[in-house]
Design an enzyme around this catalytic site. Structure first.
Site, mmCIF file in Angstrom:
data_model
loop_
_atom_site.group_PDB
_atom_site.id
_atom_site.type_symbol
_atom_site.label_atom_id
_atom_site.label_comp_id
_atom_site.label_asym_id
_atom_site.label_seq_id
_atom_site.Cartn_x
_atom_site.Cartn_y
_atom_site.Cartn_z
ATOM 1 N N GLU A 1 -28.535 6.938 -11.800
ATOM 2 C CA GLU A 1 -29.108 7.487 -10.570
ATOM 3 C C GLU A 1 -28.017 8.182 -9.766
ATOM 4 O O GLU A 1 -28.225 8.525 -8.605
ATOM 5 C CB GLU A 1 -29.820 6.420 -9.748
ATOM 6 C CG GLU A 1 -28.955 5.263 -9.311
ATOM 7 C CD GLU A 1 -29.691 4.321 -8.394
ATOM 8 O OE1 GLU A 1 -30.189 4.786 -7.354
ATOM 9 O OE2 GLU A 1 -29.762 3.126 -8.702
ATOM 10 N N CYS B 1 -32.189 1.761 -10.056
ATOM 11 C CA CYS B 1 -31.401 0.835 -10.888
ATOM 12 C C CYS B 1 -32.167 0.349 -12.110
ATOM 13 O O CYS B 1 -31.650 -0.437 -12.902
ATOM 14 C CB CYS B 1 -30.971 -0.365 -10.052
ATOM 15 S SG CYS B 1 -30.168 0.111 -8.533
ATOM 16 N N HIS C 1 -31.090 -8.021 -11.782
ATOM 17 C CA HIS C 1 -30.332 -6.920 -11.163
ATOM 18 C C HIS C 1 -29.561 -7.497 -9.975
ATOM 19 O O HIS C 1 -30.116 -8.257 -9.182
ATOM 20 C CB HIS C 1 -31.299 -5.827 -10.706
ATOM 21 C CG HIS C 1 -30.659 -4.796 -9.830
ATOM 22 N ND1 HIS C 1 -29.513 -4.123 -10.204
ATOM 23 C CD2 HIS C 1 -30.971 -4.349 -8.585
ATOM 24 C CE1 HIS C 1 -29.165 -3.296 -9.234
ATOM 25 N NE2 HIS C 1 -30.029 -3.418 -8.238
HETATM 26 N N1 CAA Z 1 -20.211 -16.659 6.448
HETATM 27 C C1 CAA Z 1 -21.162 -16.807 5.492
HETATM 28 N N2 CAA Z 1 -22.291 -16.042 5.449
HETATM 29 C C2 CAA Z 1 -22.443 -15.111 6.413
HETATM 30 C C3 CAA Z 1 -21.503 -14.911 7.439
HETATM 31 C C4 CAA Z 1 -20.338 -15.736 7.434
HETATM 32 N N3 CAA Z 1 -19.376 -15.617 8.347
HETATM 33 N N4 CAA Z 1 -21.948 -13.929 8.228
HETATM 34 C C5 CAA Z 1 -23.136 -13.510 7.736
HETATM 35 N N5 CAA Z 1 -23.430 -14.229 6.633
HETATM 36 C C6 CAA Z 1 -24.597 -14.094 5.747
HETATM 37 C C7 CAA Z 1 -25.911 -13.853 6.448
HETATM 38 O O1 CAA Z 1 -26.482 -15.073 6.916
HETATM 39 C C8 CAA Z 1 -26.729 -13.218 5.334
HETATM 40 O O2 CAA Z 1 -27.148 -14.183 4.412
HETATM 41 P P1 CAA Z 1 -28.719 -14.475 4.158
HETATM 42 O O3 CAA Z 1 -29.339 -13.145 3.836
HETATM 43 O O4 CAA Z 1 -28.723 -15.399 3.005
HETATM 44 O O5 CAA Z 1 -29.225 -15.030 5.438
HETATM 45 C C9 CAA Z 1 -25.677 -12.393 4.586
HETATM 46 O O6 CAA Z 1 -24.396 -12.886 5.007
HETATM 47 C C10 CAA Z 1 -25.722 -10.899 4.907
HETATM 48 O O7 CAA Z 1 -25.706 -10.794 6.300
HETATM 49 P P2 CAA Z 1 -26.635 -9.719 7.021
HETATM 50 O O8 CAA Z 1 -28.054 -9.834 6.509
HETATM 51 O O9 CAA Z 1 -26.380 -9.784 8.489
HETATM 52 O O10 CAA Z 1 -25.974 -8.415 6.412
HETATM 53 P P3 CAA Z 1 -26.170 -6.928 6.809
HETATM 54 O O11 CAA Z 1 -27.450 -6.716 7.528
HETATM 55 O O12 CAA Z 1 -24.935 -6.469 7.456
HETATM 56 O O13 CAA Z 1 -26.303 -6.202 5.376
HETATM 57 C C11 CAA Z 1 -27.648 -5.750 3.414
HETATM 58 C C12 CAA Z 1 -26.873 -6.787 4.213
HETATM 59 C C13 CAA Z 1 -28.962 -5.422 4.138
HETATM 60 C C14 CAA Z 1 -27.953 -6.319 2.037
HETATM 61 C C15 CAA Z 1 -26.815 -4.448 3.304
HETATM 62 O O14 CAA Z 1 -25.584 -4.744 2.686
HETATM 63 C C16 CAA Z 1 -27.514 -3.365 2.508
HETATM 64 O O15 CAA Z 1 -28.333 -2.621 3.038
HETATM 65 N N6 CAA Z 1 -27.157 -3.206 1.198
HETATM 66 C C17 CAA Z 1 -27.739 -2.177 0.322
HETATM 67 C C18 CAA Z 1 -29.177 -2.465 -0.061
HETATM 68 C C19 CAA Z 1 -29.297 -3.511 -1.134
HETATM 69 O O16 CAA Z 1 -28.402 -3.797 -1.880
HETATM 70 N N7 CAA Z 1 -30.518 -4.075 -1.223
HETATM 71 C C20 CAA Z 1 -30.809 -5.056 -2.251
HETATM 72 C C21 CAA Z 1 -32.202 -4.912 -2.794
HETATM 73 S S1 CAA Z 1 -32.486 -3.202 -3.299
HETATM 74 C C22 CAA Z 1 -31.855 -3.114 -4.880
HETATM 75 O O17 CAA Z 1 -31.604 -4.089 -5.510
HETATM 76 C C23 CAA Z 1 -31.607 -1.762 -5.467
HETATM 77 C C24 CAA Z 1 -30.188 -1.421 -5.288
HETATM 78 O O18 CAA Z 1 -29.375 -1.668 -6.165
HETATM 79 C C25 CAA Z 1 -29.764 -0.819 -4.030
#
Ligand code: CAA
Length: 397
Positions: free
Chosen positions: A87, A119, A241
């Site tokens: 992709e 993916c 994945h």
């Molecule tokens: N210690 C331990 N854990 C901590 C922490 C700390 N100090 N601070 C935060 N965390 C945890 C949070 O509790 C959270 O865990 P849970 O989801 O289990 O509650 C985790 O860290 C992530 O924190 P946030 O949700 O606040 O993170 P974020 O909003 O900044 O970003 C994300 C997370 C949304 C995944 C972002 O990285 C993102 O958009 N990534 C790209 C999209 C993606 O990968 N999506 C996955 C499904 S789509 C897919 O699979 C296709 C693909 O390849 C893209």
């Protein structure tokens, strides 16, 4: 255990190898810039590092590097098809696999095509390959998944970047894994993640993408079961994945709840752990990620002989597929486990400043003419662009 009737050929994975970028960045470097505790990434996302490409690496050079040891071992006599899943395409028309075809010196009597659906497309490629081999068991198909995961800088998604390629040879009477016939499929038009033509980076609705992933896996699992697929407790290992490894744990807990599994959360998490070792250090490699989960499992200390592996493949947008395979006896002798670990360790550790510089170089590379000085020590390199034509060559020592 065997999955095929006496009349159908046993088809599956004969070989598997991977490649990644020349560099790695520890996510503590990003945590410093984002002003967050590194545990957010190490624990919260389940990621420790991301692979970062050198300026003269791309999806073609990684793909050729991943496939080279497979071609070296098996030759090309039976190879008729190359399916390239990505992709992060480098051209709107020409398949990236055609460059790989030249770099690897493959015969002209080979068809090459590129597949895309976020993916997921390497899984479609694998199923198409299995069908081709079932029709003509003397033929082999090379499936390559190669991607560079790029999001907007300073966005929440940035720590889930990465880069990698996996090459797999699909053949009859395979050495590694026999693919079982039932598969479960699912498609729903969801705008959780996409990349318009004008953008070098993906647009993502992170929270929606997580629920879309879980819904799609649930739908594909239900279809898998209705088509005679194995029950949850008949699957010994689950390769999901892994856009970040915690996603596989989340999805597995979700699926366990849907099927009414009585396993504890700790037992469920332990089922995923052996599949996460490579993705945790490479980051998201999009199409390659589910097969890097498989490779980490195969390279683990576990004796998998005769065990059933479930594959849970997701591509945003969204398509999912669930299928399974049985590990063949003697599979270990077909692996390259030490080389794989050494490849990860050999990457150069870079800091945030160098990483930002390399991303800037990559953004400037898609131009009419550019020369890339040699940076990589991978077997093939992207030497630049001349009159809009990408230049690839073997790397000189
Ligand atoms: N210690 C331990 N854990 C901590 C922490 C700390 N100090 N601070 C935060 N965390 C945890 C949070 O509790 C959270 O865990 P849970 O989801 O289990 O509650 C985790 O860290 C992530 O924190 P946030 O949700 O606040 O993170 P974020 O909003 O900044 O970003 C994300 C997370 C949304 C995944 C972002 O990285 C993102 O958009 N990534 C790209 C999209 C993606 O990968 N999506 C996955 C499904 S789509 C897919 O699979 C296709 C693909 O390849 C893209």
């Amino acid at each position: 255990m065997t999955a095929s009737s006496p009349n159908t050929p046993v088809v599956g994975l004969e070989d598997i190898a991977f490649a990644t970028g020349a560099n790695r960045i520890d996510l503590a470097e990003l945590a410093g810039r984002f002003g967050v505790d590194p545990a957010k990434y190490y624990v919260g996302l389940g990621q420790s590092e991301m692979s970062v490409l050198a300026a003269d690496e791309d999806i073609v050079t990684m793909a050729a590097a991943a496939a080279a040891p497979i071609i070296e071992r098996h030759g090309t006599e039976r190879l008729r098809t190359v399916l390239f899943a990505t992709e992060s395409g480098i051209d709107q028309s020409k398949a990236a696999g055609v460059y790989v075809h030249r770099l690897l010196g493959l015969p002209q009597a080979v068809r090459v095509v590129e597949l895309k659906q976020a993916c997921y497309s390497a899984t479609a490629a694998l199923q198409f390959a299995a069908a081709l081999v079932a029709r003509t068991p003397g033929e082999q198909v090379l499936v390559i998944a190669s991607d560079v995961a790029r999001y907007e800088l300073h966005s929440n998604a940035e720590p889930t970047q990465g880069a990698g390629a996996v090459a797999m040879l699909v053949a009859a009477d395979p050495s590694l894994i026999e693919l079982e016939a039932p598969t479960g499929v699912y498609t729903k038009d969801v705008m959780d993640f996409w990349r318009p033509n004008h953008s070098a980076t993906a647009i993502v609705d992170g929270k929606l993408s997580i629920s879309a992933y879980q819904d799609a896996i649930e739908g594909a699992w239900e279809d898998f079961r209705s088509r005679g697929g194995a029950a949850f407790d008949e699957v010994d290992h689950f390769c999901y994945h892994q856009p970040f490894t915690k996603m596989a744990i989340k999805a597995h807990r979700h699926l366990a709840k849907v099927v009414g599994s009585e396993l504890t959360q700790a037992e469920l998490d332990a089922q995923i752990e052996p599949t996460t070792g490579y993705n945790r250090r490479i980051g998201n490699s999009y199409t390659a990620s589910v097969y890097l989960a498989l490779l980490a499992l195969l390279d683990s200390d576990l004796d998998l002989t005769g065990e059933r592996i479930g594959f849970l493949s997701y591509g945003s947008g969204a398509v999912a597929e669930v299928f399974s395979g049985i590990v063949r006896s003697g599979y270990r002798s077909a692996l390259r486990s030490e080389d794989n670990r050494a490849q990860l360790d050999a990457r150069t550790a870079i800091d945030d400043a160098r990483y930002l510089q390399l991303l800037g170089d990559a953004a400037a590379a898609d131009v009419h003419d550019v020369v890339h000085p040699q940076q990589t020590s991978a077997p093939f390199r992207f030497a630049g662009v001349a009159a809009d034509q990408r230049q690839y060559e073997p790397t000189t020592a």
